[in-house]
Motif scaffolding. Structure first.
Motif: not given
Ligand code: NAP
Length: 285
Positions: A179-189, A191-202
């Protein structure tokens, strides 16, 4: 391959070369703490990555659970987070060392600024974030934190940090589920070499009754929780579901022996409706 072996092989590489296990166990104060469940996760399920925070008030409990597991420190990935009450250069350094002492460890594998907002009067959030980040940069250089990062940061917070400081965060941990997919943030991370970690997966249980999730679960003979966790890790996202129940922890770890087909990944991808089940940092300056 056993579940435990599968879990240990699956990692994501940080920009400094370290490998973070893609699946970890959450420990937030929401829903309580179970010593027996943590020991079980470590000794029976192959869990090697634990996510915690100063704010969850379980550092001493974790110290006890980890000790009881008998696992050597070097086998574990421990993430902790600094709470805004302790932002600022001196306070951040002191709080990190205090957290290490409470958890009975000499270092954290990953240390995050928990929230982009500050609680310090008289300075802007931006100034306080930069000052705090400089303390984390030093803790990293001193080896107290093997990697450093942020949590709940939006793109403008990351851009300001880049202008004000030297190191790019290794990780940004934000809310992530169907329900919560921050696509722009994932792309930004990315590009910048930042690992994207997700919380509340359920989505704190909200996504588990969704009909699409149920349909896919039935197709693969898996549970709704396994489908959501599999979807997240199959997207390359570091994923940290929480449960205080042994059977659910075991279930949540059994996500490596199968793969979701592209059409099913896409169907889950279409469930985004922008809702937050945790905090929404959008308005934090
Ligand atoms: N950085 C941040 O600001 C932030 C914010 C929130 C969370 N986090 C981290 O992310 C972790 C996970 O987030 P979360 O705990 O809020 O949400 P979550 O993992 O999405 O959901 C946890 C909830 O789902 C239930 N659950 C777990 N496995 C289940 C299963 N297999 N079947 C049915 N129900 C199941 C749990 O209940 P039971 O315990 O009763 O099984 C609990 O109520 C936290 O523990 C924390 O480490 C970070």
């Amino acid at each position: 391959m056993s579940v435990a072996q599968g879990m240990r092989c699956a990692t994501v590489r940080l920009s400094n070369g370290l490998s973070i296990p893609i699946l970890g166990l959450g420990t937030s104060s929401y829903g309580g703490y179970s010593h027996d469940a943590i020991v079980y996760a470590l000794t029976e399920c192959g869990v090697r990555h634990i996510d915690t925070a100063q704010q969850y008030d379980c550092e001493e409990k974790l110290n006890k659970s980890i000790r009881e597991s008998g696992l050597p420190r070097s086998d574990l990935w421990l993430t902790n987070k600094l709470w805004p009450m302790d932002y600022g250069y001196q306070a951040a350094k002191k709080a990190c060392l205090h957290s290490c002492a409470l958890m009975g460890v000499e270092y954290f594998d990953l240390y995050l600024m928990h929230w982009p907002g500050s609680m310090k009067l008289g300075s802007s959030n931006r100034e306080v974030r930069a000052e705090t980040w400089r303390a984390l940069e030093e803790l990293y250089k001193e080896g107290v934190c093997r990697a450093i990062g942020v949590s709940n940061f939006k793109i403008h917070h990351l851009e300001q940090l880049e202008e004000d400081c030297n190191m790019v965060p290794h990780v940004n941990q934000v809310e992530y589920h169907p329900f919560q997919q921050p696509t722009h943030m994932i792309e930004y991370c990315h590009e910048k070499g930042i690992v994207f970690e997700g919380y509340c997966p359920l989505a704190r249980g909200q996504v588990l009754s969704n009909p699409t999730v149920h349909q896919i679960a039935e197709k693969y003979g898996r549970t709704p929780a396994q489908i959501c966790i599999r979807w997240s890790i199959q997207n390359g996202v570091v994923t940290i579901p929480k449960s205080v129940k042994k059977n659910r922890i075991k279930e949540n770890c059994q996500v490596f022996g199968f793969q979701l087909e592209e059409a099913d990944m896409a169907a889950l991808g279409r469930l985004h409706d922008g809702r937050h089940v945790g905090w929404d940092p959008r308005d934090v300056e």
